[in-house]
Design a protein around this motif. Structure first.
Motif, PDB file in Angstrom:
ATOM      1  N   GLU A   1      33.640  39.362  53.300  1.00  0.00           N
ATOM      2  CA  GLU A   1      32.857  39.272  52.069  1.00  0.00           C
ATOM      3  C   GLU A   1      33.673  38.514  51.037  1.00  0.00           C
ATOM      4  O   GLU A   1      34.840  38.815  50.817  1.00  0.00           O
ATOM      5  CB  GLU A   1      32.559  40.677  51.538  1.00  0.00           C
ATOM      6  CG  GLU A   1      31.136  41.085  51.708  1.00  0.00           C
ATOM      7  CD  GLU A   1      30.821  42.349  50.917  1.00  0.00           C
ATOM      8  OE1 GLU A   1      29.682  42.468  50.488  1.00  0.00           O
ATOM      9  OE2 GLU A   1      31.714  43.181  50.737  1.00  0.00           O
ATOM     10  N   THR A   2      33.043  37.563  50.418  1.00  0.00           N
ATOM     11  CA  THR A   2      33.749  36.830  49.368  1.00  0.00           C
ATOM     12  C   THR A   2      33.851  37.732  48.141  1.00  0.00           C
ATOM     13  O   THR A   2      33.142  38.733  48.021  1.00  0.00           O
ATOM     14  CB  THR A   2      33.003  35.539  48.986  1.00  0.00           C
ATOM     15  OG1 THR A   2      31.747  35.896  48.404  1.00  0.00           O
ATOM     16  CG2 THR A   2      32.801  34.618  50.162  1.00  0.00           C
ATOM     17  N   GLU A   3      34.729  37.379  47.240  1.00  0.00           N
ATOM     18  CA  GLU A   3      34.937  38.152  46.004  1.00  0.00           C
ATOM     19  C   GLU A   3      33.619  38.273  45.235  1.00  0.00           C
ATOM     20  O   GLU A   3      33.281  39.330  44.727  1.00  0.00           O
ATOM     21  CB  GLU A   3      35.999  37.446  45.143  1.00  0.00           C
ATOM     22  CG  GLU A   3      36.596  38.313  44.056  1.00  0.00           C
ATOM     23  CD  GLU A   3      37.477  39.425  44.585  1.00  0.00           C
ATOM     24  OE1 GLU A   3      37.390  40.538  44.043  1.00  0.00           O
ATOM     25  OE2 GLU A   3      38.237  39.193  45.543  1.00  0.00           O
ATOM     26  N   GLU A   4      32.881  37.170  45.198  1.00  0.00           N
ATOM     27  CA  GLU A   4      31.610  37.135  44.457  1.00  0.00           C
ATOM     28  C   GLU A   4      30.570  38.071  45.088  1.00  0.00           C
ATOM     29  O   GLU A   4      29.893  38.822  44.388  1.00  0.00           O
ATOM     30  CB  GLU A   4      31.088  35.700  44.441  1.00  0.00           C
ATOM     31  CG  GLU A   4      29.918  35.476  43.497  1.00  0.00           C
ATOM     32  CD  GLU A   4      29.445  34.032  43.501  1.00  0.00           C
ATOM     33  OE1 GLU A   4      28.225  33.826  43.618  1.00  0.00           O
ATOM     34  OE2 GLU A   4      30.300  33.127  43.407  1.00  0.00           O
ATOM     35  N   GLU A   5      30.472  38.026  46.425  1.00  0.00           N
ATOM     36  CA  GLU A   5      29.523  38.897  47.136  1.00  0.00           C
ATOM     37  C   GLU A   5      29.884  40.365  46.931  1.00  0.00           C
ATOM     38  O   GLU A   5      29.020  41.213  46.748  1.00  0.00           O
ATOM     39  CB  GLU A   5      29.521  38.578  48.629  1.00  0.00           C
ATOM     40  CG  GLU A   5      28.829  37.289  48.990  1.00  0.00           C
ATOM     41  CD  GLU A   5      29.033  36.922  50.447  1.00  0.00           C
ATOM     42  OE1 GLU A   5      30.107  37.224  51.006  1.00  0.00           O
ATOM     43  OE2 GLU A   5      28.126  36.305  51.028  1.00  0.00           O
TER      44      GLU A   5
END
Length: 98
Positions: A15-19
């Motif tokens: 998971e990306t930081e944004e997600e």
């Protein structure tokens, strides 16, 4: 018989930081409704309750940990929306209005 070693690649979706932030925000949003509903449910049955008792009832009803600051914000929000009111004689008491 000889043992054979099989290598299985476990592909984990990172998971990306944004997600991650988006997911957390959504969870907090959903929990706000749960907290509000729990407060209203408790106050509807009790009509009048002290802050301490309300907090302990909410903690036992809800299945997730929540910060006291979040809970305070939800109570203030319900006061603003005229579901609850502080007692005129004792600021630690809440009265159910709706």
């Amino acid at each position: 018989s000889a043992l054979i070693r099989i290598k299985i690649n476990s592909i984990q979706m990172k998971e990306t930081e944004e997600e991650n932030k988006k997911t957390n925000d959504q969870v907090l949003q959903d929990r706000q409704y749960q907290i509000d509903a729990a407060i209203v449910r408790i106050m509807k049955t009790r009509k009048q309750l002290s802050h301490k008792l309300l907090v302990s009832d909410i903690m036992t009803q809800l299945k997730f940990n929540l910060k006291a600051s979040d809970l305070k914000k939800r109570i203030e929000s319900l006061i603003d929306r005229e579901y609850l009111a502080r007692d005129s004689g004792d600021p630690n008491l809440y009265n159910y209005l709706a």
